[in-house]
Design a protein around this motif. Structure first.
Motif, PDB file in Angstrom:
ATOM      1  N   GLU A  83       0.831  -1.206   0.000  1.00  0.00           N
ATOM      2  CA  GLU A  83       0.000   0.000   0.000  1.00  0.00           C
ATOM      3  C   GLU A  83       0.864   1.254   0.000  1.00  0.00           C
ATOM      4  O   GLU A  83       0.575   2.223  -0.712  1.00  0.00           O
ATOM      5  CB  GLU A  83      -0.917  -0.010   1.219  1.00  0.00           C
ATOM      6  CG  GLU A  83      -1.878  -1.166   1.268  1.00  0.00           C
ATOM      7  CD  GLU A  83      -2.648  -1.239   2.578  1.00  0.00           C
ATOM      8  OE1 GLU A  83      -3.527  -2.100   2.679  1.00  0.00           O
ATOM      9  OE2 GLU A  83      -2.364  -0.430   3.487  1.00  0.00           O
ATOM     10  N   LEU A  84       1.925   1.251   0.795  1.00  0.00           N
ATOM     11  CA  LEU A  84       2.798   2.412   0.858  1.00  0.00           C
ATOM     12  C   LEU A  84       3.559   2.598  -0.447  1.00  0.00           C
ATOM     13  O   LEU A  84       3.714   3.724  -0.936  1.00  0.00           O
ATOM     14  CB  LEU A  84       3.773   2.273   2.026  1.00  0.00           C
ATOM     15  CG  LEU A  84       3.146   2.262   3.425  1.00  0.00           C
ATOM     16  CD1 LEU A  84       4.199   1.930   4.486  1.00  0.00           C
ATOM     17  CD2 LEU A  84       2.487   3.604   3.740  1.00  0.00           C
ATOM     18  N   LEU A  85       4.031   1.516  -1.037  1.00  0.00           N
ATOM     19  CA  LEU A  85       4.784   1.609  -2.288  1.00  0.00           C
ATOM     20  C   LEU A  85       3.906   2.107  -3.434  1.00  0.00           C
ATOM     21  O   LEU A  85       4.393   2.785  -4.347  1.00  0.00           O
ATOM     22  CB  LEU A  85       5.392   0.257  -2.637  1.00  0.00           C
ATOM     23  CG  LEU A  85       6.438  -0.280  -1.650  1.00  0.00           C
ATOM     24  CD1 LEU A  85       6.893  -1.674  -2.068  1.00  0.00           C
ATOM     25  CD2 LEU A  85       7.626   0.658  -1.524  1.00  0.00           C
ATOM     26  N   ALA A  86       2.625   1.791  -3.386  1.00  0.00           N
ATOM     27  CA  ALA A  86       1.714   2.228  -4.447  1.00  0.00           C
ATOM     28  C   ALA A  86       1.526   3.741  -4.457  1.00  0.00           C
ATOM     29  O   ALA A  86       1.047   4.299  -5.458  1.00  0.00           O
ATOM     30  CB  ALA A  86       0.362   1.537  -4.286  1.00  0.00           C
ATOM     31  N   GLN A  87       1.899   4.428  -3.384  1.00  0.00           N
ATOM     32  CA  GLN A  87       1.756   5.882  -3.306  1.00  0.00           C
ATOM     33  C   GLN A  87       2.919   6.624  -3.964  1.00  0.00           C
ATOM     34  O   GLN A  87       2.866   7.853  -4.115  1.00  0.00           O
ATOM     35  CB  GLN A  87       1.663   6.318  -1.838  1.00  0.00           C
ATOM     36  CG  GLN A  87       0.486   5.726  -1.086  1.00  0.00           C
ATOM     37  CD  GLN A  87       0.565   6.009   0.406  1.00  0.00           C
ATOM     38  OE1 GLN A  87       1.471   6.694   0.889  1.00  0.00           O
ATOM     39  NE2 GLN A  87      -0.393   5.497   1.152  1.00  0.00           N
ATOM     40  N   LEU A  88       3.960   5.905  -4.354  1.00  0.00           N
ATOM     41  CA  LEU A  88       5.181   6.549  -4.828  1.00  0.00           C
ATOM     42  C   LEU A  88       5.152   6.772  -6.335  1.00  0.00           C
ATOM     43  O   LEU A  88       4.434   6.075  -7.068  1.00  0.00           O
ATOM     44  CB  LEU A  88       6.388   5.699  -4.438  1.00  0.00           C
ATOM     45  CG  LEU A  88       6.513   5.413  -2.939  1.00  0.00           C
ATOM     46  CD1 LEU A  88       7.702   4.506  -2.669  1.00  0.00           C
ATOM     47  CD2 LEU A  88       6.622   6.702  -2.136  1.00  0.00           C
ATOM     48  N   ASP A  89       5.972   7.725  -6.791  1.00  0.00           N
ATOM     49  CA  ASP A  89       5.971   8.061  -8.215  1.00  0.00           C
ATOM     50  C   ASP A  89       6.962   7.241  -9.024  1.00  0.00           C
ATOM     51  O   ASP A  89       7.139   7.478 -10.218  1.00  0.00           O
ATOM     52  CB  ASP A  89       6.241   9.557  -8.402  1.00  0.00           C
ATOM     53  CG  ASP A  89       7.642   9.979  -7.953  1.00  0.00           C
ATOM     54  OD1 ASP A  89       8.416   9.111  -7.481  1.00  0.00           O
ATOM     55  OD2 ASP A  89       7.958  11.176  -8.050  1.00  0.00           O
ATOM     56  N   ALA A  90       7.633   6.277  -8.382  1.00  0.00           N
ATOM     57  CA  ALA A  90       8.579   5.403  -9.084  1.00  0.00           C
ATOM     58  C   ALA A  90       8.461   4.000  -8.504  1.00  0.00           C
ATOM     59  O   ALA A  90       8.187   3.839  -7.307  1.00  0.00           O
ATOM     60  CB  ALA A  90      10.009   5.930  -8.931  1.00  0.00           C
ATOM     61  N   PRO A  91       8.652   2.969  -9.330  1.00  0.00           N
ATOM     62  CA  PRO A  91       8.548   1.593  -8.816  1.00  0.00           C
ATOM     63  C   PRO A  91       9.722   1.270  -7.893  1.00  0.00           C
ATOM     64  O   PRO A  91      10.829   1.770  -8.057  1.00  0.00           O
ATOM     65  CB  PRO A  91       8.582   0.744 -10.081  1.00  0.00           C
ATOM     66  CG  PRO A  91       9.315   1.590 -11.076  1.00  0.00           C
ATOM     67  CD  PRO A  91       8.958   3.006 -10.771  1.00  0.00           C
ATOM     68  N   VAL A  92       9.449   0.413  -6.922  1.00  0.00           N
ATOM     69  CA  VAL A  92      10.462  -0.048  -5.971  1.00  0.00           C
ATOM     70  C   VAL A  92      10.396  -1.569  -5.901  1.00  0.00           C
ATOM     71  O   VAL A  92       9.307  -2.136  -5.701  1.00  0.00           O
ATOM     72  CB  VAL A  92      10.242   0.562  -4.567  1.00  0.00           C
ATOM     73  CG1 VAL A  92      11.226  -0.036  -3.559  1.00  0.00           C
ATOM     74  CG2 VAL A  92      10.375   2.079  -4.613  1.00  0.00           C
ATOM     75  N   PHE A  93      11.524  -2.217  -6.084  1.00  0.00           N
ATOM     76  CA  PHE A  93      11.589  -3.681  -6.006  1.00  0.00           C
ATOM     77  C   PHE A  93      11.082  -4.162  -4.646  1.00  0.00           C
ATOM     78  O   PHE A  93      11.527  -3.702  -3.590  1.00  0.00           O
ATOM     79  CB  PHE A  93      13.031  -4.121  -6.203  1.00  0.00           C
ATOM     80  CG  PHE A  93      13.290  -5.576  -5.888  1.00  0.00           C
ATOM     81  CD1 PHE A  93      12.838  -6.579  -6.724  1.00  0.00           C
ATOM     82  CD2 PHE A  93      13.998  -5.931  -4.745  1.00  0.00           C
ATOM     83  CE1 PHE A  93      13.086  -7.920  -6.431  1.00  0.00           C
ATOM     84  CE2 PHE A  93      14.253  -7.259  -4.440  1.00  0.00           C
ATOM     85  CZ  PHE A  93      13.794  -8.252  -5.287  1.00  0.00           C
ATOM     86  N   PHE A  94      10.120  -5.099  -4.687  1.00  0.00           N
ATOM     87  CA  PHE A  94       9.530  -5.685  -3.480  1.00  0.00           C
ATOM     88  C   PHE A  94       9.139  -7.108  -3.824  1.00  0.00           C
ATOM     89  O   PHE A  94       8.574  -7.363  -4.896  1.00  0.00           O
ATOM     90  CB  PHE A  94       8.301  -4.876  -3.054  1.00  0.00           C
ATOM     91  CG  PHE A  94       7.471  -5.530  -1.971  1.00  0.00           C
ATOM     92  CD1 PHE A  94       7.803  -5.390  -0.633  1.00  0.00           C
ATOM     93  CD2 PHE A  94       6.350  -6.284  -2.298  1.00  0.00           C
ATOM     94  CE1 PHE A  94       7.035  -5.984   0.364  1.00  0.00           C
ATOM     95  CE2 PHE A  94       5.572  -6.887  -1.302  1.00  0.00           C
ATOM     96  CZ  PHE A  94       5.922  -6.730   0.021  1.00  0.00           C
ATOM     97  N   GLN A  95       9.471  -8.047  -2.945  1.00  0.00           N
ATOM     98  CA  GLN A  95       9.070  -9.430  -3.191  1.00  0.00           C
ATOM     99  C   GLN A  95       8.849 -10.167  -1.877  1.00  0.00           C
ATOM    100  O   GLN A  95       9.350  -9.756  -0.823  1.00  0.00           O
ATOM    101  CB  GLN A  95      10.112 -10.151  -4.055  1.00  0.00           C
ATOM    102  CG  GLN A  95      11.515 -10.162  -3.466  1.00  0.00           C
ATOM    103  CD  GLN A  95      11.906 -11.504  -2.859  1.00  0.00           C
ATOM    104  OE1 GLN A  95      11.095 -12.156  -2.212  1.00  0.00           O
ATOM    105  NE2 GLN A  95      13.142 -11.903  -3.041  1.00  0.00           N
ATOM    106  N   ARG A  96       8.060 -11.242  -1.967  1.00  0.00           N
ATOM    107  CA  ARG A  96       7.757 -12.072  -0.796  1.00  0.00           C
ATOM    108  C   ARG A  96       7.953 -13.543  -1.145  1.00  0.00           C
ATOM    109  O   ARG A  96       7.031 -14.354  -1.036  1.00  0.00           O
ATOM    110  CB  ARG A  96       6.334 -11.812  -0.311  1.00  0.00           C
ATOM    111  CG  ARG A  96       6.101 -10.424   0.261  1.00  0.00           C
ATOM    112  CD  ARG A  96       4.734 -10.294   0.893  1.00  0.00           C
ATOM    113  NE  ARG A  96       4.569 -11.217   2.016  1.00  0.00           N
ATOM    114  CZ  ARG A  96       3.461 -11.311   2.746  1.00  0.00           C
ATOM    115  NH1 ARG A  96       2.415 -10.546   2.465  1.00  0.00           N
ATOM    116  NH2 ARG A  96       3.379 -12.172   3.746  1.00  0.00           N
ATOM    117  N   GLU A  97       9.161 -13.889  -1.527  1.00  0.00           N
ATOM    118  CA  GLU A  97       9.467 -15.264  -1.913  1.00  0.00           C
ATOM    119  C   GLU A  97       9.944 -16.104  -0.728  1.00  0.00           C
ATOM    120  O   GLU A  97      10.368 -17.245  -0.920  1.00  0.00           O
ATOM    121  CB  GLU A  97      10.532 -15.271  -3.013  1.00  0.00           C
ATOM    122  CG  GLU A  97      10.097 -14.606  -4.311  1.00  0.00           C
ATOM    123  CD  GLU A  97       8.951 -15.350  -4.961  1.00  0.00           C
ATOM    124  OE1 GLU A  97       8.918 -16.591  -4.883  1.00  0.00           O
ATOM    125  OE2 GLU A  97       8.076 -14.685  -5.541  1.00  0.00           O
TER     126      GLU A  97
END
Length: 373
Positions: A83-97
């Motif tokens: 939810e927090l990352l969706a507020q940003l103006d640039a993509p940020v690498f995030f994963q849950r592997e």
């Protein structure tokens, strides 16, 4: 997740532009506040513990040294980060592997002790995903590049990580584009530099160790030194954070995009920020090589040290320094993992009718909440 609180103020000054300061500035600005952020360093977060961190989101793995409140904050963060990352103006690498735990045969006793500790955490917090014991073929199926080098392992499903430096940069660019945000880089400030906030104002101190002089002896801040290596290893392919269980130098390897790996971490009770020693660097890199021989040809991009702000019980805290002046500190080594929980608990506290109110998230996380002594 936290719904947007109704805030009883319209202006906020934030001291400290590290991770929690930037997150808080963004949320307050989105809530309609006029926000000023003051930071002693520049927008690249040099000097911030968040810049050096591996940014792993691993509540069960961290429970080997962290108490249940931190584990619960970490679980909360795993769900809140998208939810927090969706507020940003640039993509940020995030994963849950997930997190992969590995050990060599001679360290099986240490691995048994480690996994027993995690099992006790799971018994106390049954909402955590169950550990999955792995034998050699299963380890190789998860991480083919390990090529049967480990006969046993454990997967902690659902745990994750993000790219810390990409996140800090995206927070900066997003804040810089907001008309109700003023960013003051290279502008160190302390609470006494401002008049006592008026009714419609708040001052929030998020300076980490920079706020040490403003915490009393009963809750004294101290620094805990960490050391990490950042390497580029084109011959290594790991898809998830991997931890080597070892009685003397346990390490983690956190893969980032484009074959970049963060390897850490020593932990020393010191706020010394001198360069890493030869011994600690050799131990870090030798342990990484023991996980994957492809690290032998990796290129060392950086060997970094930083000191994490830590309170006496190693738990984070909110403290009212004065009326309408709140401090957020003590995130220790768990900054990225618990910052969403601390962010939302801070917003609840700022929206509460009076300082020191035990808000729902403060209760949920058994959060340390102090009022002026």
């Amino acid at each position: 997740m936290l719904s947007s609180p109704s805030l009883p103020f319209h202006t906020a000054r934030i001291l400290g532009g590290g991770l929690i300061g930037r997150l808080l500035a963004l949320q307050l600005a989105r809530a309609g506040c006029q926000v000023e952020l003051f930071e002693a360093q520049g927008p690249d977060a040099q000097g911030a513990a968040a810049r050096v961190a591996a940014a792993m989101l691993a509540p069960l793995a961290e429970s080997a040294i962290a108490p249940l409140p931190v584990v619960r904050m970490g679980q909360y963060g795993l769900e809140r980060w998208p939810e927090l990352l969706a507020q940003l103006d640039a993509p940020v690498f995030f994963q849950r592997e997930g997190t992969l735990l590995l050990w060599h045969r001679q360290d099986a006793t240490e691995a048994a002790r480690f996994t027993q500790t995690l099992a006790r955490t799971q018994a106390a917090e049954p909402t955590l995903p169950a550990m999955q014991a792995l034998h050699g073929e299963a380890v190789t199926a998860l991480e083919p590049s390990l090529e049967r080098r480990f006969a046993r392992g454990v997967l902690l499903p659902g745990e994750g990580q993000l790219d810390n430096r990409a996140l800090l940069a995206a927070l900066h660019s997003t804040l810089a584009a907001m008309p109700n945000v003023q960013l003051h880089w290279h502008s160190p400030r302390a609470p006494e530099d401002f008049a006592l906030p008026a009714e419609g104002e708040r001052l929030i101190d998020c300076r980490g160790l920079g706020a040490r002089a403003h915490w009393p002896a009963s809750h004294a801040l101290r620094g805990v030194r960490g050391e990490v290596a950042r390497v580029h290893a084109p011959e290594v392919t790991l898809t998830r954070p991997t931890r080597l269980v070892h009685p003397r130098y346990p390490i983690y390897i956190a893969p980032k995009p484009d074959h970049l790996f963060v390897i850490g971490a020593t932990e020393i009770e010191s706020d010394d920020l001198s360069p890493p020693s030869v011994r600690s660097t050799l131990e870090l890199l030798s342990a990484a090589y023991a996980v994957h021989p492809g690290f032998a040809e990796a290129r060392i991009l950086e060997i970094a040290t930083q000191s994490r702000p830590t309170l006496p019980d190693n738990l984070p805290a909110l403290r009212w320094l004065a009326p309408r002046m709140l401090q957020v500190n003590g995130l220790y080594r768990h900054g990225f993992m618990i910052s969403p929980a601390m962010l939302d608990a801070t917003l609840e506290q700022l929206a509460a009718p009076r300082a020191g109110t035990r808000t729902p998230l403060a209760e949920r996380f058994n959060l340390n909440l102090f009022t002026p002594e």
